[in-house]
Design an enzyme around this catalytic site. Structure first.
Site, PDB file in Angstrom:
ATOM      1  NE  ARG A   1      44.948  20.108  42.192  1.00  0.00           N
ATOM      2  CZ  ARG A   1      44.199  20.643  41.259  1.00  0.00           C
ATOM      3  NH1 ARG A   1      43.751  21.815  41.864  1.00  0.00           N
ATOM      4  NH2 ARG A   1      44.046  20.543  40.242  1.00  0.00           N
TER       5      ARG A   1
ATOM      6  CG  HIS B   1      47.494  20.053  36.210  1.00  0.00           C
ATOM      7  ND1 HIS B   1      46.918  18.753  36.636  1.00  0.00           N
ATOM      8  CD2 HIS B   1      46.503  20.950  36.158  1.00  0.00           C
ATOM      9  CE1 HIS B   1      45.573  19.141  37.074  1.00  0.00           C
ATOM     10  NE2 HIS B   1      45.410  20.333  36.813  1.00  0.00           N
TER      11      HIS B   1
ATOM     12  CD  GLN C   1      43.177  20.896  32.611  1.00  0.00           C
ATOM     13  OE1 GLN C   1      42.771  21.160  33.320  1.00  0.00           O
ATOM     14  NE2 GLN C   1      42.786  21.023  31.217  1.00  0.00           N
TER      15      GLN C   1
ATOM     16  CG  ASP D   1      47.268  28.152  34.160  1.00  0.00           C
ATOM     17  OD1 ASP D   1      46.231  28.235  34.808  1.00  0.00           O
ATOM     18  OD2 ASP D   1      48.375  27.454  34.488  1.00  0.00           O
TER      19      ASP D   1
ATOM     20  CB  CYS E   1      43.927  24.504  32.518  1.00  0.00           C
ATOM     21  SG  CYS E   1      44.641  25.575  33.459  1.00  0.00           S
TER      22      CYS E   1
ATOM     23  NE  ARG F   1      41.838  17.426  34.430  1.00  0.00           N
ATOM     24  CZ  ARG F   1      42.076  17.950  35.364  1.00  0.00           C
ATOM     25  NH1 ARG F   1      41.765  19.394  35.601  1.00  0.00           N
ATOM     26  NH2 ARG F   1      42.569  17.458  36.331  1.00  0.00           N
TER      27      ARG F   1
HETATM   28  N1  NVA Z   1      48.850  26.893  36.951  1.00  0.00           N
HETATM   29  C1  NVA Z   1      47.639  26.537  37.924  1.00  0.00           C
HETATM   30  C2  NVA Z   1      46.818  25.667  37.297  1.00  0.00           C
HETATM   31  C3  NVA Z   1      45.446  25.437  38.076  1.00  0.00           C
HETATM   32  C4  NVA Z   1      44.753  24.220  37.476  1.00  0.00           C
HETATM   33  C5  NVA Z   1      48.005  26.487  39.282  1.00  0.00           C
HETATM   34  O1  NVA Z   1      48.919  25.707  39.734  1.00  0.00           O
HETATM   35  O2  NVA Z   1      47.297  26.957  40.081  1.00  0.00           O
HETATM   36  N1   CP Z   2      42.015  22.705  35.805  1.00  0.00           N
HETATM   37  C1   CP Z   2      42.065  22.337  37.109  1.00  0.00           C
HETATM   38  O1   CP Z   2      42.867  21.576  37.505  1.00  0.00           O
HETATM   39  O2   CP Z   2      41.046  22.837  37.785  1.00  0.00           O
HETATM   40  P1   CP Z   2      40.866  22.575  39.507  1.00  0.00           P
HETATM   41  O3   CP Z   2      41.886  23.451  40.254  1.00  0.00           O
HETATM   42  O4   CP Z   2      39.483  23.166  39.701  1.00  0.00           O
HETATM   43  O5   CP Z   2      40.827  21.166  39.880  1.00  0.00           O
END
Ligand code: NVA
Ligand code: CP
Length: 302
Positions: free
Chosen positions: A102, A129, A132, A219, A259, A287
């Site tokens: 990540r 992502h 997700q 989101d 999400c 997930r």
């Molecule tokens: N668009 C959000 C998704 C979080 C799961 C982010 O990148 O923070």
């Molecule tokens: N939706 C998602 O990826 O959640 P987290 O940021 O908690 O992993």
């Protein structure tokens, strides 16, 4: 399948196979049957950004499949002090069996996969992502019977990782995607050119997007890394909140999806969130099942 770097690189049959396998794994788990396809393996999880769902679901999934997870906060390893991702990959590739990453830059995940020579999973970048989306498709399959002929309406920051991954999913699977976002938060021209022909409509009209939708999706308006823009984002995106009024325009039986993490009364009305909590947390649970299917597909694809 060697890696999962984004929905972009998947085919429709790969997506469908992962979702169908997740259905089986979920049913088996509910009966107490858990496989051990990754027995004796160690998978590294390199996270530069925060996570609740992704981290926990991968750690639990790996454990259930017989593997050990090695959680590495990027700031605790030399990567955080400037060691190149390709060197990190060449070290880890000789020691662990797979990597779950990540981070911000999609190129880092691509480089890791190339230099590490081990199965590599994008656990969220600024670009995509994919984990997700696969859990979301599983939820849509469970709740609506499938995505064929369905209309997904995405509200808010259409230019974030989620909006982009949804666009690739619509392109591969052929369902209709309407992204309701202010002009400044719609996928940019370079992305749209790369996307090419796809059943994706961009609009600033939230009612048009909601009308006849089967899935209303949102989101956060402030993705990780965008915190400095919070004030401006909250102001510009305000009219794009999902609320009961929009749900009334959707198809009967439409589901509300998020999400997570959710910011109540920002991207989603607080009362609607609680009313739809069951389907939203089913999505979060999925997930785990979707990612177990991903892990097994990558282990088999080595
Ligand atoms: N668009 C959000 C998704 C979080 C799961 C982010 O990148 O923070
Ligand atoms: N939706 C998602 O990826 O959640 P987290 O940021 O908690 O992993």
């Amino acid at each position: 399948m060697k890696h999962l770097l984004g929905i972009e690189a998947l085919t429709a049959s790969e997506i469908t196979a992962l979702v169908e396998h997740a259905v089986v794994l979920k049913a088996e788990r509910s009966r107490g049957t858990i496989g051990d396809e990754l027995k004796g393996e160690t998978w590294a999880m390199i996270f530069t950004k925060s996570s609740t769902r992704t981290r926990v679901s991968f750690e639990v999934g790996l454990t259930e499949l017989g593997a050990r997870s090695l959680f590495l906060n990027a700031n605790d390893i030399q990567l955080g002090r400037g060691e190149p991702i390709k060197d990190t990959a060449r070290v880890l590739g000789r020691m662990v069996h797979g990597a779950i990453i990540r981070t911000f830059d999609q190129q880092d995940v691509v480089d890791f996969a190339e230099y590490g020579q081990i199965p590599t999973i994008n656990a969220l970048t600024d670009e995509e992502h994919p984990c997700q989306i696969l859990a979301d498709l599983l939820t849509i399959r469970e709740r609506l019977g499938g995505w064929e002929e369905k209309k997904v309406a995405f509200f808010g920051d259409g230019d974030c990782n989620m909006g982009r991954s949804w666009a690739w999913a619509a392109k591969h699977l052929g369902f209709e995607l309407v992204i309701a976002a202010p002009a400044a938060f719609q996928p940019d021209a370079a992305f749209l050119e790369r996307l090419g022909e796809a059943p994706v409509i961009l609009t600033e009209d939230v009612e048009f997007a909601a009308h006849g939708a089967d899935v209303l999706y949102t989101d956060t308006w402030v993705s990780m890394g965008r915190e400095a823009e919070s004030e401006e984002r909250l102001r510009i995106l305000k009219p794009f909140q999902i609320h009961e009024g929009l749900v009334k325009l959707a198809n009967p039986g439409a589901i509300v999806q998020h999400c997570l993490p959710a910011y109540r009364d920002k991207e989603i009305c607080g009362s609607l969130f609680e009313e739809r909590a069951e389907e939203i947390f089913q999505q979060a649970e999925n997930r785990l099942h979707a990612q177990k299917a991903i892990l097994i597909a990558l282990a088999r694809g080595r």
